[in-house]
Design an enzyme around this catalytic site. Structure first.
Site, PDB file in Angstrom:
ATOM      1  N   GLY A 101      16.266 -37.311 -19.978  1.00  0.00           N
ATOM      2  CA  GLY A 101      16.558 -35.943 -20.360  1.00  0.00           C
ATOM      3  C   GLY A 101      16.880 -35.836 -21.829  1.00  0.00           C
ATOM      4  N   GLY A 102      17.371 -34.661 -22.231  1.00  0.00           N
ATOM      5  CA  GLY A 102      17.613 -34.410 -23.639  1.00  0.00           C
ATOM      6  C   GLY A 102      18.769 -35.190 -24.216  1.00  0.00           C
ATOM      7  N   ASP A 146      24.664 -26.599 -14.707  1.00  0.00           N
ATOM      8  CA  ASP A 146      23.253 -26.928 -14.905  1.00  0.00           C
ATOM      9  C   ASP A 146      22.573 -27.143 -13.550  1.00  0.00           C
ATOM     10  OD1 ASP A 146      20.949 -27.353 -16.336  1.00  0.00           O
ATOM     11  OD2 ASP A 146      21.349 -29.467 -16.708  1.00  0.00           O
ATOM     12  N   LYS A 187      23.596 -43.928 -16.094  1.00  0.00           N
ATOM     13  CA  LYS A 187      23.166 -42.890 -17.031  1.00  0.00           C
ATOM     14  C   LYS A 187      23.655 -43.289 -18.422  1.00  0.00           C
ATOM     15  CE  LYS A 187      23.552 -37.920 -17.852  1.00  0.00           C
ATOM     16  NZ  LYS A 187      24.136 -36.655 -17.343  1.00  0.00           N
TER      17      LYS A 187
END
Length: 683
Positions: free
Chosen positions: A36-37, A150, A56
């Site tokens: 992801g970003g 989110d 992560k």
């Protein structure tokens, strides 16, 4: 964050220095599974506990920002406190030489995005089945004072065994003064297709922002498309503020009106019109699911309950309250093929920059003609009547009288109307008895409606019709809906059933199949269920996972050979393995007493409770030495051989060739082993 595929396909291995690295001396990084970003997710192995986890890892450089590091650690601790079976668990967080990482539960499977691409548009029942565990996870977070911020299909993981979990609470923050009163110009992180209007305008988020995103998920599952689509993120954000989410039935005809109303309620642009949190939306979803299960085509009362009171539609050409500017830096790192863009938005609260709209000029009305002046003094003049006509009577008094009567009538009707009505008292959370007493005291009638499942205590009031504060005629009836308490379903009995049968039983009980564990069983045939965990009869919440233990049949056991070994040790060892042992005795000239002569069977495999036979040696058979003294050599030899002995002939020192036996060894009348040798002496 987009998944790059199942681990094991080599995704992301080339030129990735993190793969193979051991973080914090404990987590060995494996294949990349999502990117992801702000972070990349890898499959990893916890070497200390020997289990597979997901790690992560924040993108490089973020650790140089002390404010980000502090926020990251804060959010990791918050996420770790959230424990729910529909939430991806957070195990650990750390900083390994500037590499920030978060260790989470590994969920093999796919995302809701994958399922939407494969199955949408979905049947309403299927869509609501999928959203229920998502809302259960969000409800747990909201109850703990956290918001997700989110919610999107990429953050909903569907395990290979059917379990559904919400991931990436890394953006969630504790609901406090900081999140409730975000300073103007603050940074907003999220995905544009699922942002609520208030997040677009002023960056403020609360539980209702998650509710809005969940409503968009329902719409997307029902239709296969996002409600707002445009060429750029700013245009999509603009539509969130100025356009309602359209009814799903406009794209997919045949969707019931109450499903449209559910989506409209969850995605109301005015957040005050949405459910207050995910728990309330979950309650409404279950009401709608109940109507679907009963085959209801239309339910005007349910539609009226769900449909929000809409504000006037905003002018499509108007400018948002806040001026939105999107920073597209880093947008090339986003891998969502459906044009979802993770972005950073800066909101500046300043007046709209559109030019003023000119107002039409309305000419002034001409002045009214003034009445003739009245004489200042003296009585009014007496006007002579026209010849042939009676004098004209003034009607002013009549008009005044009529006006007074009409006013009195209106006031009387108003007072009568006001006197006819009262307001519904609030009895929410009261017991049935207390609610009945309060409603009766207000001059109203009490009636019980159909009880519903909820998180409130069983027997307490969940809702009323009319609602608290609504107008109701005096003497009217208030329908009271009591809570049945949390919805619970019993784990079905499954012993001896097939896995398919148990799956059907769990579906009927609104429970999910958890892990399937195979075990050997001496009593349950291969392929049949031994037991469940939790055990049958245990009450569980809907969608709770139930682990299934399935029989592999009887466990084969290797049979050791105990021939020529101690019979006592053999029996102990074989019984310890689970075999039954039968023994018989026999003489043996070669096997010592107490040892195994033969074992049946003595090789291969068997099963518990099988019987193994042992023949145990009693040693050689003892035979009485016959009396051969005085017999000829031949007769003595024959007699001894007939008794089972071998014979050795010795000559006496007085040997005279008489050929007569004078003694034997062993001597006559004693016992000697069968087959042993007896010496005879002859003269």
């Amino acid at each position: 964050m987009e998944r790059t595929g199942h681990p094991g396909n080599g995704a992301g291995r080339a030129d990735d220095p993190l793969i193979g690295r051991v973080l914090d001396g404990r987590y060995e990084v494996g294949e990349r599974i999502a990117r992801g970003g702000m972070a990349t997710v890898y499959q990893a192995r916890d070497m200390r506990l020997d289990r597979t986890v997901a790690v992560k890892i924040m993108h490089s450089g973020l650790a140089d920002d002390p404010e980000f590091v502090a926020r990251f650690e804060r959010e990791a601790r918050s996420a770790a406190r959230l424990s729910h079976h529909n939430v991806v668990a957070v195990f650990d967080q750390g900083d390994d030489a500037g590499t920030l990482f978060l260790v989470m539960e590994y969920v093999p499977g796919r995302t809701l995005r994958d399922l939407i691409r494969a199955e949408s548009p979905m049947d309403p029942g299927r869509a609501l089945d999928l959203i229920e565990p998502v809302l259960a996870a969000l409800a747990a977070a909201h109850g703990a004072g956290m918001i997700h911020r989110d919610v999107k299909p990429e953050n909903v993981l569907i395990a290979d065994d059917g379990r559904i979990k919400v991931a990436d609470f890394g953006l969630a923050r504790a609901v406090n003064a900081e999140t409730q009163h975000t300073a103007t110009g603050g940074v907003l992180i999220g995905t544009v297709s699922y942002l609520s209007p208030e997040l677009v305008v002023d960056g403020k988020a609360d539980a209702r922002s998650d509710v809005y995103a969940a409503g968009v998920l329902i719409y997307e599952m029902l239709t296969g498309a996002k409600p707002h689509q445009a060429d750029s993120p700013i245009q999509i954000a603009y539509k969130h503020v100025h356009e309602d989410v359209p009814a799903p039935s406009l794209r997919v005809p045949g969707i019931p009106p109450y499903v449209d109303a559910l989506v409209a309620r969850a995605t109301a642009r005015d957040r005050d019109l949405r459910p207050a949190d995910a728990r309330m939306l979950l309650h409404q979803v279950r009401r709608v699911r109940q109507a679907l299960d009963h085959g209801v085509v239309d339910d005007p009362e349910l539609v009226a309950d769900l449909l929000p009171t809409r504000r006037p539609a905003a002018d499509s050409d108007s400018v948002p309250t806040g001026v939105v500017s999107l920073d597209r830096a880093g947008a090339d790192e986003v891998y969502d093929h459906d044009q979802d863009v993770d972005f950073t938005a800066q909101f500046d609260a300043r007046p709209p920059v559109s030019p003023p709209v000119p107002r039409p000029v309305i000419p002034p009305a001409p002045p009214a003609t003034p009445p003739p002046p009245r004489p200042l003094d003296g009585p009014p003049p007496v006007l002579a009547a026209e010849p042939g006509r009676p004098p004209k009577r003034s009607r002013r008094g009549l008009y005044m009288l009529i006006g007074l009567l009409l006013t009195a009538l209106v006031v009387g009707i108003g007072a009568w109307q006001i006197g006819r009505y009262t307001t519904t008292p609030s009895v929410i959370s009261l017991s049935e008895g207390a609610a009945k007493a309060k409603i009766t005291k207000a001059g109203l009638k009490f009636k019980l409606g159909t009880a519903e499942y909820s998180e409130r205590a069983a027997g307490s009031v969940l809702a009323t019709d009319p609602k608290p504060g609504d107008r109701i005629g005096k003497g009217g009836t208030v329908v009271v809906v009591l809570s049945r308490g949390p919805e619970l379903h019993q784990v079905p009995a499954s012993h001896g059933k097939s896995l398919t049968e148990v799956q059907d039983l769990l579906d009927t009980a609104k429970l999910k199949m958890g892990s399937v564990v195979t075990k050997f069983s001496d009593t349950v045939p291969d392929g049949q269920v031994i037991r469940t965990d939790p055990v049958a009869g245990t009450e569980q919440r809907p969608n709770s996972a139930v682990d299934i233990y399935v029989s592999k049949g009887r466990q084969p056991l290797a049979i050791p050979d105990w021939t020529n070994k101690s019979a006592k040790a053999a029996k102990k060892a074989l019984v310890g393995l689970g075999f039954q042992v039968s023994t018989t005795q026999d003489y043996s000239d070669t096997v010592p007493a107490g040892h195994v002569i033969t074992q049946t069977p003595n090789s291969g495999t068997g099963y518990r409770t099988d019987t193994i036979g042992l023949i145990v040696s009693e040693g050689p058979m003892m035979v009485l030495v016959p009396n051969v003294k005085g017999k000829s050599t031949d007769d003595a030899t024959q007699a001894l051989m007939d008794a089972g002995f071998g014979v050795i002939v010795l000559h006496s020192s007085l040997y005279v060739h008489a050929g007569v036996v004078v003694s034997s060894d062993p001597s006559q009348g004693t016992l000697a082993p069968h087959g042993s040798t007896v010496s005879i002496t002859i003269v």
